[in-house]
Design a protein around this motif. Structure first.
Motif, PDB file in Angstrom:
ATOM      1  N   HIS A 179      63.982  89.202  36.838  1.00  0.00           N
ATOM      2  CA  HIS A 179      64.171  90.342  36.276  1.00  0.00           C
ATOM      3  C   HIS A 179      65.648  90.387  35.829  1.00  0.00           C
TER       4      HIS A 179
ATOM      5  N   SER B 209      62.549  97.679  31.443  1.00  0.00           N
ATOM      6  CA  SER B 209      61.213  98.013  31.409  1.00  0.00           C
ATOM      7  C   SER B 209      60.322  97.903  30.193  1.00  0.00           C
TER       8      SER B 209
ATOM      9  N   SER C  44      50.888  86.872  39.257  1.00  0.00           N
ATOM     10  CA  SER C  44      50.859  87.377  37.644  1.00  0.00           C
ATOM     11  C   SER C  44      50.571  86.183  36.764  1.00  0.00           C
TER      12      SER C  44
ATOM     13  N   ALA D  53      59.573  89.712  27.987  1.00  0.00           N
ATOM     14  CA  ALA D  53      58.850  88.481  28.559  1.00  0.00           C
ATOM     15  C   ALA D  53      58.449  87.574  27.433  1.00  0.00           C
TER      16      ALA D  53
ATOM     17  N   ILE E  79      54.651  88.169  34.039  1.00  0.00           N
ATOM     18  CA  ILE E  79      55.402  89.317  34.800  1.00  0.00           C
ATOM     19  C   ILE E  79      55.968  89.175  35.856  1.00  0.00           C
TER      20      ILE E  79
ATOM     21  N   HIS F 120      52.284  97.413  38.959  1.00  0.00           N
ATOM     22  CA  HIS F 120      52.654  96.125  37.923  1.00  0.00           C
ATOM     23  C   HIS F 120      51.234  95.712  37.372  1.00  0.00           C
TER      24      HIS F 120
ATOM     25  N   VAL G 209      50.818  90.678  30.497  1.00  0.00           N
ATOM     26  CA  VAL G 209      51.181  91.543  29.560  1.00  0.00           C
ATOM     27  C   VAL G 209      50.120  91.637  28.534  1.00  0.00           C
TER      28      VAL G 209
END
Lengths: 293, 293, 293, 293
Positions: A36, A57, A135, A172, A232, A257, A261
């Motif tokens: 992150h 975000s 993810s 991302a 993610i 979450h 994506v």
């Protein structure tokens, strides 16, 4: 707006988030979440507060989609249309190029993927990944149709450079391909070169490995590109990390979450493509098209 | 320059081309060369003259290398160094990440590839391609070491977006990856995430799939990226095309054409990385480093 | 250039100074010249060398005139023409507005002033100032004719703001007026307002106190402005100053210095106006005019 | 904001207009108001609607004052302060330069003019103008104190050029002077030149005709400038004009119009000066000052 017509003034809008749940993130407030932006933001801005990074975000991309939807109306008057699809999720990947019409038809389907069988496999796969608390990465393909030849710049602002910058600015995004992109590394010139020929009196290319751009400038073929997205970073699995005091810690995600994506990134990719093309059209001296909204 | 110190004035330089052979291109003057910029330039500038497109020649990148070499001196005072290698030519590709030192040692070798055995195979392969009258694509890897955490911007000018734009502005570039790049599409979050830990009192990541950038901002790890280049469009083999009058024609290259942009593209990639990083450093408020040249 | 037509590539040129006499400035090398840029450059660039400041010489404006002459050819195709005159030198000042044609006729005369009697007085005055070893300020008026209504931007890049910036970027410029400019401070709305009326079917204004711009945007009337220049700081008279070691000193100019920037500043003012208008025309979506040079 | 500290994110604000009276302008909807932007906006945007031009209202400058107040906090940490005064209204004008402290003391007084006697005359004069149904022009002086030497750029972005652009972007601004400005046209070099001397070990100038800038770069003296504003175009007197159908018409203002932009323009001038200086400071590599708000 005056009767659905822009007035020349900047367009402003406000999106109220009516389902914010800040408490879901509270337990993360002391931690640097792996992959992150927490740590990098802290170092850049010098402020040790976990709320700063909310700007990283993907909620931010909602604004891009709004702006892109205006740009698309402007482009459509010049005959330029944009489509995007989910082309890969984890190991599942489409096996051919799709036409603009096929790509458009995938719009609104659950994963925005034009291959229905593949789409079903992707859904099962995503369910499994979610159960694992994990993810997964993916690939989005974009296509811009109807671009006249001669749009773009020859040196630093090559059309593909502007698209690359726009796509890598999406949260991302990890890679960008124009035309055959990464596959070009293994191709010979005799395979890759797009031969010119005459079709119905127009000069066209037999193949489109260049993705519609040569020398930084559109050649009138479809502009075709891919954007690769990383998984993610927020996952439910436990991960080792470090807290804001520099001590080792364990992190476990809880908030809402997504697992991938895709397909949510499809309209963002389309929007960024629209913004790049609208700028290019205006720079090329075709700005006089008015827009109704 | 005053005693090897820049004065604040723009730096100007002139490179005389002492070996131009325009006659080598004369036989192409009536043709749109496949996958070249001839056709797109004609459409953009509206001028039917083959000499216009000389600006699309890779000779233009010499200026970038000069500018980049100044930027590198500036960056080195801030502890930032840049290295590039040939990481793939056609089917031959390196099989691991190389350290900055290993990459630097490859500098000046015939193909700028750190794997000597692979390098030999690449050379034989290039000889064969040349005999075939063909060309081949390749991949260049770049690494920027010593970037402090906190450099870059959080939204549209993300550090990876600026790098992507710079790299796609290089002639024949077809794709850009940051960190694990294209491979991220098939990775799970639990594999991809770069876990934070403490090394010698510093917060570092155990892996570097993010390529040194998170949320658009450097995290202090090496910035690692790849640029894929398509095969040089000029080949000696006969190709179908169209002439400037819109009639079918056959083309066959004769001039001095390279077979592959590697290794010559390596210093260009390094130069563009240096220009991006120097801009970023100045934007970040660290402009006061003076440079001797 | 191909047959007097621009190719789309940047235009480059080189002006060799064949009459440089650096020895004329050598005796000033240790001094901060009053109202020159020596001291400010030293503080900005941190380099104690008198040659740095040569970039602050009005020789630099030769490049602007070259660029402006290209821009003027481009503008003329759109029917936009530019004229400039010397409107004041010291206490001698023109006493009415001159038409575009009158201004053009002054071009090439010794002081570029359309009032012949005044011009003669100005010449005697300049001779006297030169004998005194002094210099004198002046005013240049500019007029841009043929600008269609609707050119310019409504907020920060108002057309008058861009002109002001361009004019204040000229060496020794000290003030800028659009339309009635400074005189507006003492005028009532009922005197100043430019009343609309119909002339030959076109909406025109009876007066032009606004100088052809309202709300940042052209209204189709002549764009009229003034630039005030301070006296050339290099004079032959003795002046108190400080040397580069921070000690009091006496300075006395010797080089080839003009006594007044008029009339040499006239083409520079015209060139800067041309560059601003060419940019505006392109931003307004009228960029498709090609230029022969 | 986190505890009165900026977070690095863009600052957003919304000012609700709680006293809008659109009906006051309804009777003007068919008319091009003299010296207003109605006609130019119609020509630029091609939309025949009187509401478009509301963006040309001085209400827009409220946003500038907000932004400027943030910039001023940032500047104050670097020791840079800004003051503005009403220096002339119609025929009433201050007769000497005022110090920073004197100018600050005028802040908050009814006309923001430091000369109390003059201020009283100005008030009577404004009352008379209002009774006549007229408006009047004015001049605002600005002063920036505490700027270190070496801020600004040497060629096109000279510090005075950036200030000129900022000031001419304010509604109704008609002229800009740096230092002695317009008076320089009549001055000799021996009068104008700011002689260097030593004061308490620092190099200072005896006079400040250059207004604190030489060669586009600050010299450490106060930056002193003037902005001339034209009379407000909306007056109650009857005026001839043309309507949106191109027919002659008579106009008579009714809305709530000021008689003079002074003193309301004073904070706008200060704000624009603050925005220019904050940009310059950041460009100069001094961006690391954080701001509490």
């Amino acid at each position: 707006m005056i009767d659905h017509t822009t007035t020349g003034a900047p367009l402003a809008f406000l999106i109220a988030n009516e389902d914010a749940r800040p408490q879901d993130y509270e337990h993360l407030s002391e931690l640097y979440r792996p992959s992150h932006a927490d740590f990098a933001y802290h170092k850049k801005y010098g402020i040790n507060d976990h709320r700063l990074v909310h700007r990283a975000s993907a909620r931010e991309t909602a604004s891009r989609v709004v702006a892109g939807s205006i740009a698309r109306q402007y482009l459509e008057r010049a005959g330029i249309k944009i489509a995007g699809i989910t082309s890969a999720i984890g190991p599942y990947s489409i096996d051919r190029d799709y036409s603009f019409e096929e790509m458009q038809q995938a719009s609104g389907t659950s994963l925005e993927c034009p291959d229905k069988l593949l789409s079903r496999k992707m859904r099962s796969f995503l369910t499994r990944i979610r159960k694992e608390g994990d993810s997964i990465g993916c690939e989005i393909q974009g296509l811009i149709s109807g671009v006249p030849p001669g749009i773009g710049d020859p040196v630093f602002n090559k059309l593909q450079a502007n698209l690359a910058s726009a796509m890598l600015s999406i949260n991302a995004a990890a890679a960008f391909d124009i035309g055959s992109g990464r596959h070009a590394a293994g191709m010979k010139g005799s395979e890759y070169n797009d031969l010119f020929s005459i079709h119905n009196g127009h000069i066209r290319t037999a193949t489109n490995n260049s993705g519609g751009i040569q020398g930084g400038i559109s050649n009138g073929e479809d502009i075709r590109f891919r954007v690769i997205f990383k998984p993610i970073p927020s996952i439910s699995k436990e991960q080792q990390t470090v807290n804001r005091d520099g001590k080792p810690a364990v992190i476990q995600g809880k908030g809402r979450h997504d697992v991938c994506v895709a397909p949510r990134a499809v309209p963002v990719v389309e929007a960024m493509a629209a913004l790049v093309m609208a700028d290019q059209l205006m720079i090329s001296g075709n700005a006089k098209i008015s827009v109704e909204i």
